[in-house]
Design a protein around this motif. Structure first.
Motif, short mmCIF file in Angstrom:
data_model
loop_
_atom_site.label_atom_id
_atom_site.label_comp_id
_atom_site.label_asym_id
_atom_site.label_seq_id
_atom_site.Cartn_x
_atom_site.Cartn_y
_atom_site.Cartn_z
N ALA A 39 0.85 -1.19 0.00
CA ALA A 39 0.00 0.00 0.00
C ALA A 39 0.88 1.24 0.00
O ALA A 39 2.08 1.17 0.28
CB ALA A 39 -0.92 0.01 1.22
N THR A 40 0.28 2.37 -0.30
CA THR A 40 0.94 3.67 -0.15
C THR A 40 0.47 4.27 1.17
O THR A 40 -0.73 4.50 1.37
CB THR A 40 0.59 4.61 -1.31
OG1 THR A 40 1.07 4.03 -2.54
CG2 THR A 40 1.23 5.97 -1.11
N ILE A 41 1.42 4.51 2.09
CA ILE A 41 1.09 5.02 3.42
C ILE A 41 1.30 6.53 3.43
O ILE A 41 2.39 7.01 3.12
CB ILE A 41 1.96 4.36 4.50
CG1 ILE A 41 1.90 2.83 4.38
CG2 ILE A 41 1.51 4.79 5.89
CD1 ILE A 41 2.78 2.11 5.38
N PRO A 42 0.28 7.31 3.74
CA PRO A 42 0.44 8.78 3.75
C PRO A 42 1.31 9.24 4.90
O PRO A 42 1.59 8.46 5.83
CB PRO A 42 -1.01 9.27 3.91
CG PRO A 42 -1.70 8.16 4.65
CD PRO A 42 -1.07 6.89 4.14
N PRO A 43 1.79 10.48 4.87
CA PRO A 43 2.59 10.99 5.99
C PRO A 43 1.85 10.86 7.31
O PRO A 43 0.67 11.19 7.41
CB PRO A 43 2.80 12.47 5.62
CG PRO A 43 2.60 12.53 4.14
CD PRO A 43 1.59 11.47 3.81
N GLY A 44 2.53 10.31 8.32
CA GLY A 44 1.91 10.09 9.61
C GLY A 44 1.00 8.89 9.67
O GLY A 44 0.38 8.63 10.70
N GLY A 45 0.94 8.12 8.58
CA GLY A 45 0.03 6.99 8.52
C GLY A 45 0.53 5.77 9.27
O GLY A 45 1.72 5.60 9.52
N ARG A 46 -0.40 4.90 9.63
CA ARG A 46 -0.11 3.66 10.34
C ARG A 46 -0.87 2.53 9.65
O ARG A 46 -2.00 2.71 9.23
CB ARG A 46 -0.56 3.73 11.80
CG ARG A 46 -0.09 4.99 12.56
CD ARG A 46 1.37 4.89 12.87
NE ARG A 46 1.85 5.95 13.73
CZ ARG A 46 2.54 6.99 13.32
NH1 ARG A 46 2.81 7.15 12.03
NH2 ARG A 46 2.98 7.90 14.16
N VAL A 47 -0.24 1.37 9.59
CA VAL A 47 -0.91 0.18 9.06
C VAL A 47 -0.78 -0.92 10.11
O VAL A 47 0.33 -1.31 10.47
CB VAL A 47 -0.31 -0.28 7.72
CG1 VAL A 47 -0.96 -1.59 7.27
CG2 VAL A 47 -0.49 0.79 6.65
N LYS A 48 -1.92 -1.39 10.61
CA LYS A 48 -1.92 -2.45 11.61
C LYS A 48 -1.71 -3.80 10.92
O LYS A 48 -2.37 -4.12 9.93
CB LYS A 48 -3.23 -2.45 12.38
CG LYS A 48 -3.29 -3.49 13.51
CD LYS A 48 -4.62 -3.47 14.22
CE LYS A 48 -4.82 -2.15 14.96
NZ LYS A 48 -6.09 -2.17 15.74
N LEU A 49 -0.80 -4.59 11.47
CA LEU A 49 -0.48 -5.91 10.94
C LEU A 49 -0.75 -6.96 12.01
O LEU A 49 -0.64 -6.68 13.20
CB LEU A 49 0.98 -5.97 10.49
CG LEU A 49 1.41 -4.88 9.50
CD1 LEU A 49 2.92 -4.91 9.31
CD2 LEU A 49 0.71 -5.06 8.16
N THR A 50 -1.07 -8.15 11.57
CA THR A 50 -1.37 -9.25 12.48
C THR A 50 -0.48 -10.44 12.17
O THR A 50 -0.33 -10.81 11.00
CB THR A 50 -2.85 -9.67 12.38
OG1 THR A 50 -3.68 -8.56 12.70
CG2 THR A 50 -3.16 -10.80 13.34
#
Length: 507
Positions: A150-161
């Motif tokens: 994915a493209t993560i925006p500035p300050g973005g977070r992606v939760k992973l499991t």
């Protein structure tokens, strides 16, 4: 014949023949860069199809390439000294994965999969394109999922499991490899241990806490003026245990504020307008930011550093704790994201010291992540050794009728304190000296809480031995902390071995 292969972040030896073999000293070879760390595995006999895994941790002190070597000796006439090359690269970047190692602990084979969460962070000024997320492992014990690529925006977070379901006894390890569009590669480790046995014995060596790092996280909202003054005025009470035990301590203070205050009737001192964002106070360096036994007028410095102001209205103490103890602040003397000079937290946290965190707030925590995330991260800082971390909360109590000046209960802080064997006290304490003495005992005193590595199936069947002698009184099992806790006057003496045996349940 065993074949030694690299399974980052580990080296694994597996017999591929039909006969057992003897494995000796699976370890890091002499001359490996100190950025690689591993504990030597004890000598053992490997039955056919069984494995031995050396967990190698990589923590680069600076940018650049680092190399090492894992080695072992096996009973084979021509392949008796297998080797595995270790290579790692340290980079300065604003994309990160936290925690860098997800430890599942022990999982019984008859239990279902165990699940842990971790995060991909983009703290860059622009978007980051994650082109791939790949799981590399031997076997199918681990699985990962999440909204990547994915493209993560500035300050973005992606939760992973991540999930772990061992298929046989022994240590398991895998690597989650993240590839950015520019070609940069970032790794996170997954480790766990499968067991088929029905009983577990946890062994602890009671240490004399000679080195302790203490982080105070102080609410800088408008209702905290009196509490800040009481905290600063009772520094001697807090240091009571440290002085008695001659502890080598480091004490730092940050605030619950992440962003600068938008302004109003009050401004906060220290150079950050209440937005320390995890940086030790005062950001402008007008007084020493780390207090040690050698700090002149330490009580005066602590009083100054805990008067953080009353300008902020968004209490995010758990995020402030995490940011204070993570990149880029933790290992740098200067925060590269800010114009202030020398505002990093480098030099505060020591690898061999116990970590004690103390939060003071009259408001609930409004941080970004579930409490379990902060527990996982703080434990990972200390090699997942619960005896090396305590989280303490002086906050609004559950019954607010006993503390009418508190805006709300600090339930998230209290939950983390119970998970990490800390003290919980009311922010409306009538006796700050007594409260700080309790916090001093938690931070500097002999360890009384021995967290179990797994969940007991029957707490009534727990057996405790101290230096081999059964102990049937003076301790109790705390289900919320999943720990055996000794009474204050029954704390085991330094140097003794505490053994706790219990039947294993499923989490």
């Amino acid at each position: 014949m065993p074949v030694l292969r690299k399974v980052s972040p580990s080296a694994t030896s597996e017999p591929t023949g039909t006969e057992a073999c003897f494995l000796s000293a699976l370890q890091l070879a002499s001359g490996s860069d100190p950025a690689f760390r591993a504990s030597t595995l004890p000598n053992r006999v490997l039955e056919p199809g069984k494995k031995a895994t050396l967990i190698v941790r990589f923590q680069p002190p600076s940018e650049g390439e680092f190399q090492g070597l894992a080695e072992g000796w096996v009973s084979h006439p021509t392949h008796g000294h297998p080797l595995v090359n270790l290579v790692g690269r340290g980079v300065q970047g604003c994309f990160s994965v936290q925690p860098t190692t997800v430890d599942f602990g022990i999982n019984r084979l008859v239990c279902g999969p165990r699940t842990r969460e971790f995060m991909a962070y983009n703290d860059c000024p622009g978007e980051v394109k994650v082109a791939g997320m790949k799981l590399e492992q031997a076997g199918a014990q681990f699985a990962v999922s999440g909204a990547l690529p994915a493209t993560i925006p500035p300050g973005g977070r992606v939760k992973l499991t991540a999930k772990y379901a061992p298929v046989e006894e022994g240590d398991d390890a895998a690597t989650v490899r993240f590839t950015l569009k520019d070609g940069a590669v970032f790794n996170a480790g997954l480790v766990g241990r499968g067991l088929s046995k029905t009983d577990q014995t946890d062994r602890f060596i009671q240490q004399a806490e000679a080195r302790v790092d203490v982080l105070f996280v102080v609410d800088n909202s408008g209702s905290m003026m009196e509490e800040q003054q009481s905290l600063g005025a009772n520094f001697a009470a807090f240091l009571s245990q440290a002085a008695a035990a001659q502890v080598d301590y480091r004490i730092g203070v940050t605030t619950t504020g992440l962003d600068p205050s938008p302004g109003g009737w009050s401004e906060c001192p220290g150079g950050a307008l209440g937005g320390e964002n995890g940086r030790l106070f005062p950001v402008d360096g007008t007084s020493p930011r780390i207090i040690t036994p050698e700090t002149p007028n330490a009580a005066g410095v602590f009083a100054n550093n805990t008067h953080v102001g009353v300008c902020h209205w968004n209490e995010q103490g758990l995020d402030a704790t995490w940011r204070a103890l993570s990149d880029p602040l933790l290992y740098n003397l200067d925060d590269p994201r800010t114009p202030q000079l020398n505002d990093g937290n480098g030099g505060f946290l020591r690898e061999d010291a116990k970590l004690a965190i103390i939060v003071l707030s009259d408001e609930e925590d409004f941080s970004s992540q579930p409490v379990a995330f902060y527990e996982t991260y703080l434990l990972a800082l200390k090699g997942n050794d619960p005896s090396k971390v305590s989280f303490n909360a002086v906050v609004g109590p559950e019954d607010l009728t006993t503390c009418t000046t508190s805006s709300s209960s600090g339930s998230r802080y209290m939950e983390l304190a119970r998970r990490l064997n800390g003290v919980v006290d009311s922010i409306c304490t009538p006796n700050w000296a007594a409260s700080l003495e309790k916090l001093s005992e938690s931070a500097f005193g002999p360890n009384r809480a021995f967290p179990l590595s797994e969940l007991p199936e029957d707490p009534g069947a727990i057996a405790v031995r101290v230096d081999g002698v059964p102990v049937t009184e003076g301790w109790a099992y705390d289900a919320r902390a999943n720990a055996v806790i000794f009474e204050r006057l029954r704390a085991p003496a330094p140097g003794v071995v505490v053994e706790v045996t219990y039947p294993l349940g499923c989490p």
